[in-house]
Design a protein around this motif. Sequence first.
Motif, mmCIF file in Angstrom:
data_model
loop_
_atom_site.group_PDB
_atom_site.id
_atom_site.type_symbol
_atom_site.label_atom_id
_atom_site.label_comp_id
_atom_site.label_asym_id
_atom_site.label_seq_id
_atom_site.Cartn_x
_atom_site.Cartn_y
_atom_site.Cartn_z
ATOM 1 N N GLY A 1 0.154 -5.551 -3.696
ATOM 2 C CA GLY A 1 0.758 -4.223 -3.659
ATOM 3 C C GLY A 1 1.894 -4.215 -2.659
ATOM 4 N N LYS A 2 2.569 -3.093 -2.578
ATOM 5 C CA LYS A 2 3.677 -3.001 -1.628
ATOM 6 C C LYS A 2 3.128 -2.922 -0.209
ATOM 7 N N THR A 3 4.002 -2.966 0.740
ATOM 8 C CA THR A 3 3.535 -2.935 2.118
ATOM 9 C C THR A 3 2.996 -1.545 2.449
ATOM 10 N N ASN A 4 1.942 -1.548 3.258
ATOM 11 C CA ASN A 4 1.380 -0.295 3.773
ATOM 12 C C ASN A 4 0.609 0.543 2.748
ATOM 13 N N VAL A 5 0.330 -0.006 1.587
ATOM 14 C CA VAL A 5 -0.469 0.755 0.619
ATOM 15 C C VAL A 5 -1.956 0.732 0.970
ATOM 16 N N GLY A 6 -2.335 -0.192 1.861
ATOM 17 C CA GLY A 6 -3.738 -0.264 2.282
ATOM 18 C C GLY A 6 -4.472 -1.481 1.767
ATOM 19 N N LYS A 7 -3.741 -2.557 1.540
ATOM 20 C CA LYS A 7 -4.369 -3.780 1.021
ATOM 21 C C LYS A 7 -5.374 -4.347 2.012
ATOM 22 N N THR A 8 -4.922 -4.460 3.267
ATOM 23 C CA THR A 8 -5.783 -5.090 4.261
ATOM 24 C C THR A 8 -6.986 -4.205 4.568
ATOM 25 N N ALA A 9 -6.748 -2.913 4.612
ATOM 26 C CA ALA A 9 -7.864 -1.982 4.833
ATOM 27 C C ALA A 9 -8.893 -2.138 3.715
ATOM 28 N N PHE A 10 -8.414 -2.218 2.490
ATOM 29 C CA PHE A 10 -9.327 -2.402 1.360
ATOM 30 C C PHE A 10 -10.041 -3.746 1.459
ATOM 31 N N ALA B 1 -7.648 -5.466 14.251
ATOM 32 C CA ALA B 1 -6.623 -6.487 14.459
ATOM 33 C C ALA B 1 -5.638 -6.566 13.303
ATOM 34 N N LEU B 2 -6.101 -6.251 12.112
ATOM 35 C CA LEU B 2 -5.279 -6.570 10.937
ATOM 36 C C LEU B 2 -4.636 -5.366 10.255
ATOM 37 N N VAL B 3 -5.302 -4.211 10.334
ATOM 38 C CA VAL B 3 -4.750 -3.049 9.640
ATOM 39 C C VAL B 3 -3.775 -2.345 10.561
ATOM 40 N N ASP B 4 -2.625 -2.013 10.031
ATOM 41 C CA ASP B 4 -1.606 -1.449 10.909
ATOM 42 C C ASP B 4 -0.678 -0.569 10.112
ATOM 43 N N LYS C 1 2.938 -5.992 8.226
ATOM 44 C CA LYS C 1 2.037 -6.511 9.248
ATOM 45 C C LYS C 1 1.483 -7.875 8.777
ATOM 46 N N THR C 2 1.063 -7.906 7.561
ATOM 47 C CA THR C 2 0.469 -9.139 7.049
ATOM 48 C C THR C 2 1.568 -10.028 6.484
ATOM 49 N N LYS C 3 1.754 -11.184 7.092
ATOM 50 C CA LYS C 3 2.791 -12.093 6.602
ATOM 51 C C LYS C 3 2.192 -13.403 6.126
ATOM 52 N N ALA D 1 -5.674 3.150 -7.189
ATOM 53 C CA ALA D 1 -4.834 4.215 -6.637
ATOM 54 C C ALA D 1 -5.459 4.642 -5.317
ATOM 55 N N ASN D 2 -4.850 4.216 -4.221
ATOM 56 C CA ASN D 2 -5.476 4.330 -2.897
ATOM 57 C C ASN D 2 -5.063 5.611 -2.155
ATOM 58 N N LYS D 3 -5.805 5.865 -1.121
ATOM 59 C CA LYS D 3 -5.589 6.980 -0.177
ATOM 60 C C LYS D 3 -5.836 8.340 -0.832
ATOM 61 N N ILE D 4 -6.826 8.384 -1.741
ATOM 62 C CA ILE D 4 -7.096 9.664 -2.403
ATOM 63 C C ILE D 4 -7.794 10.644 -1.467
ATOM 64 N N ASP D 5 -8.077 10.210 -0.220
ATOM 65 C CA ASP D 5 -8.590 11.167 0.761
ATOM 66 C C ASP D 5 -7.479 12.062 1.292
ATOM 67 N N LEU D 6 -6.241 11.678 1.087
ATOM 68 C CA LEU D 6 -5.125 12.469 1.611
ATOM 69 C C LEU D 6 -4.749 13.586 0.630
ATOM 70 N N PRO D 7 -4.281 14.721 1.156
ATOM 71 C CA PRO D 7 -4.029 15.891 0.305
ATOM 72 C C PRO D 7 -2.974 15.658 -0.796
ATOM 73 N N ILE E 1 -9.293 5.217 -5.389
ATOM 74 C CA ILE E 1 -10.138 4.799 -4.259
ATOM 75 C C ILE E 1 -9.606 5.352 -2.939
ATOM 76 N N SER E 2 -10.456 5.316 -1.946
ATOM 77 C CA SER E 2 -9.976 5.449 -0.575
ATOM 78 C C SER E 2 -10.494 4.237 0.172
ATOM 79 N N ALA E 3 -9.564 3.407 0.592
ATOM 80 C CA ALA E 3 -9.958 2.185 1.293
ATOM 81 C C ALA E 3 -10.600 2.528 2.623
ATOM 82 N N LEU E 4 -10.150 3.648 3.205
ATOM 83 C CA LEU E 4 -10.701 4.058 4.501
ATOM 84 C C LEU E 4 -12.137 4.545 4.358
ATOM 85 N N ASN E 5 -12.363 5.438 3.367
ATOM 86 C CA ASN E 5 -13.688 6.047 3.229
ATOM 87 C C ASN E 5 -14.600 5.282 2.283
HETATM 88 N N1 LIG Z 1 -5.657 8.030 4.659
HETATM 89 C C1 LIG Z 1 -5.776 6.764 4.279
HETATM 90 N N2 LIG Z 1 -5.054 5.828 4.921
HETATM 91 C C2 LIG Z 1 -5.188 4.537 4.533
HETATM 92 C C3 LIG Z 1 -6.059 4.167 3.479
HETATM 93 N N3 LIG Z 1 -5.963 2.821 3.296
HETATM 94 C C4 LIG Z 1 -5.099 2.387 4.276
HETATM 95 N N4 LIG Z 1 -4.628 3.398 4.996
HETATM 96 C C5 LIG Z 1 -3.656 3.331 6.099
HETATM 97 O O1 LIG Z 1 -2.435 2.796 5.603
HETATM 98 C C6 LIG Z 1 -1.828 1.956 6.608
HETATM 99 C C7 LIG Z 1 -1.553 0.590 6.052
HETATM 100 O O2 LIG Z 1 -2.779 -0.080 5.779
HETATM 101 P P1 LIG Z 1 -2.825 -1.661 5.600
HETATM 102 O O3 LIG Z 1 -4.186 -1.975 5.100
HETATM 103 O O4 LIG Z 1 -2.364 -2.372 6.808
HETATM 104 O O5 LIG Z 1 -1.766 -1.815 4.449
HETATM 105 P P2 LIG Z 1 -1.192 -3.182 3.789
HETATM 106 O O6 LIG Z 1 0.157 -3.362 4.326
HETATM 107 O O7 LIG Z 1 -1.159 -2.874 2.333
HETATM 108 O O8 LIG Z 1 -2.134 -4.254 4.121
HETATM 109 C C8 LIG Z 1 -2.785 1.946 7.783
HETATM 110 O O9 LIG Z 1 -2.332 2.864 8.751
HETATM 111 C C9 LIG Z 1 -4.119 2.387 7.178
HETATM 112 O O10 LIG Z 1 -4.909 3.033 8.145
HETATM 113 C C10 LIG Z 1 -6.794 5.209 2.824
HETATM 114 O O11 LIG Z 1 -7.573 5.000 1.872
HETATM 115 N N5 LIG Z 1 -6.617 6.471 3.254
#
Ligand SMILES: Nc1nc2c(ncn2[C@@H]2O[C@H](COP(=O)(O)OP(=O)(O)O)[C@@H](O)[C@H]2O)c(=O)[nH]1
Lengths: 323, 202
Positions: free
Chosen positions: B8-17, B54-57, B62-64, B156-162, B183-187
């Motif tokens: 996925g693109k950067t910051n979509v939440g890959k590492t969090a997932f 350490a990894l989610v940012d 962040k992830t290279k 489709a991530n971050k569905i916890d956000l409005p 999904i919500s990778a966080l929750n």
């Molecule tokens: N609200 C919310 N934030 C998320 C979710 N998944 C990831 N994030 C945030 O999105 C940012 C990027 O996450 P990261 O996993 O590093 O993204 P990556 O670049 O795709 O690996 C971080 O600030 C996470 O806390 C989610 O399901 N919900």
Amino acid sequence: MNENSNNYVNNDDNVIELLINGKITPVEAIIFFREIERHKNSVVKKANDEEQLEDIMMELDELIGLDKVKQLVKELQAFVSIQKKRQEENLLTEPQVLHMIFKGNPGTGKTTVARILGKMFKAMKILQKGHTVEVERADLVGEYIGHTAQKTREQIKRAIGGILFIDEAYSLARGGEKDFGKEAIDTLVKAMEDYKENLVVILAGYKDEMEWFLQANPGLRSRFPIRMEFNDYTIEELMQIAKKMVEKRQYQFSLDAILKFEKLLINNKNGPHYDKMGNARMVRNMIEKAIRRQAVRLVNQKKITRDDLLYIKSEDIAEVDEI
Amino acid sequence: MKKCIIIGKTNVGKTAFFINFAEYLGIKTFELEKKFPDGIEEYAKLSSRAAFAALVDEKYHKTKNIQSIVVTVPIGKGKKKIQLIDTAGLTDDIHPEIDVRKAISQTLSIIRESELILHILDASAAEKKELPSAFGMVDYQVAQFAQLKRGYVILANKIDLPDSSYGLKKIKQEFSGNLIIPISALNKTGFKEVKTFVIHNL
Ligand SMILES: Nc1nc2c(ncn2[C@@H]2O[C@H](COP(=O)(O)OP(=O)(O)O)[C@@H](O)[C@H]2O)c(=O)[nH]1
Ligand SMILES: [Mg+2]
């Protein structure tokens, strides 16, 4: 697409290198990857088609006799494939009308060759499905006005993508002007226009009758430009066919059975009805009858050996009177 | 061992997932295998909390490198090991930093060898085209490419956000024909469906 641009993307490492050096975007890289993948797949598919075509031509070669027909089919195959290549290069092509007339007595291999042609055209991408639909007058001609067109169209629909094989086609012109057979022909001609790209029609029947039929319907001549003549098999060829058929059913002729079989074939050939019930059809009927007679002979025997089951003896072989 | 790649693109939440899904599948200690684009490999052992920290940012790119972990999933009566792979984020355009470009090319190469592709989109960023995590050209191309494979799903991530419900609708429209799991990778919501998908496509 020219040679250069093909070389440019034909390998994954190239794409990766361009991507790392910042020459292309990730989006472009993925598009290239997809192209490469597609190309690979199409090469594999092409090889498959070619292999299939080879198998089909081998199947043709393995038919006994039919030298002239085989020659014609090979010429046709070459012609069509070259026209296709010319078309790909945007060169002028000859119009491709692939409808045919098969002339010959029953049992001379007309249907078999039609089926092979269907498969061949499929492998060559001329026809989508390549199946053969065999029909005769009764399948096409109805009982009241409009019925015939409807019946004929139904059969045509079944045949689209493949071959419509009309056996004893001359009988469509049998009843003269008022006969519904004429309606069937008209419907057929129209369908041949409508499905030009995806239907091959073969009209089959006795040589004399088909020639008379074409004379009675001069408009059909140009629509059926390919003519193949199926000659009667020689006795030698018929014996080869018999041997093949017997072996296919996992039986064997004993030596005296062979002699008797051949003698009956010669008698039959000189008989009055040879044109109607001779040739390979006769051979098949004789073999089927022999197999039944062998079974009757063995069934009450106390001890039956494997050889007993395998061999057809001369006493099993008899004339067949009806077809 | 089959490869399951997260892209996925950067910051979509890959590492969090990656971390939370591994934890969901029963991983407690993370034995990470990192592979850098220049071929160097590194191993690290840490708890999921530490890994997450350490990894989610929120920093972009962040992830290279590619980082992977072996997880087990139940198959019938038994279990099967798969390699879950986290990758560097993709971009639509040519990135100015060579390290990022190298990382992207590493990701693209690995896509081609993977049996399973989990493609993450940020549902909350659909309206914010200026954000690097908003889905774009590269996502459409990835979807078209990956469709050739059997095991392809869009998360489709971050569905916890409005803002995400609009984004989810948009994703369903623009990526119709694909399997899409919200999904919500966080929750850790939607993880059960993802697990089912993974098991069915092994
Ligand atoms: N609200 C919310 N934030 C998320 C979710 N998944 C990831 N994030 C945030 O999105 C940012 C990027 O996450 P990261 O996993 O590093 O993204 P990556 O670049 O795709 O690996 C971080 O600030 C996470 O806390 C989610 O399901 N919900
Ligand atoms: Mg990351």
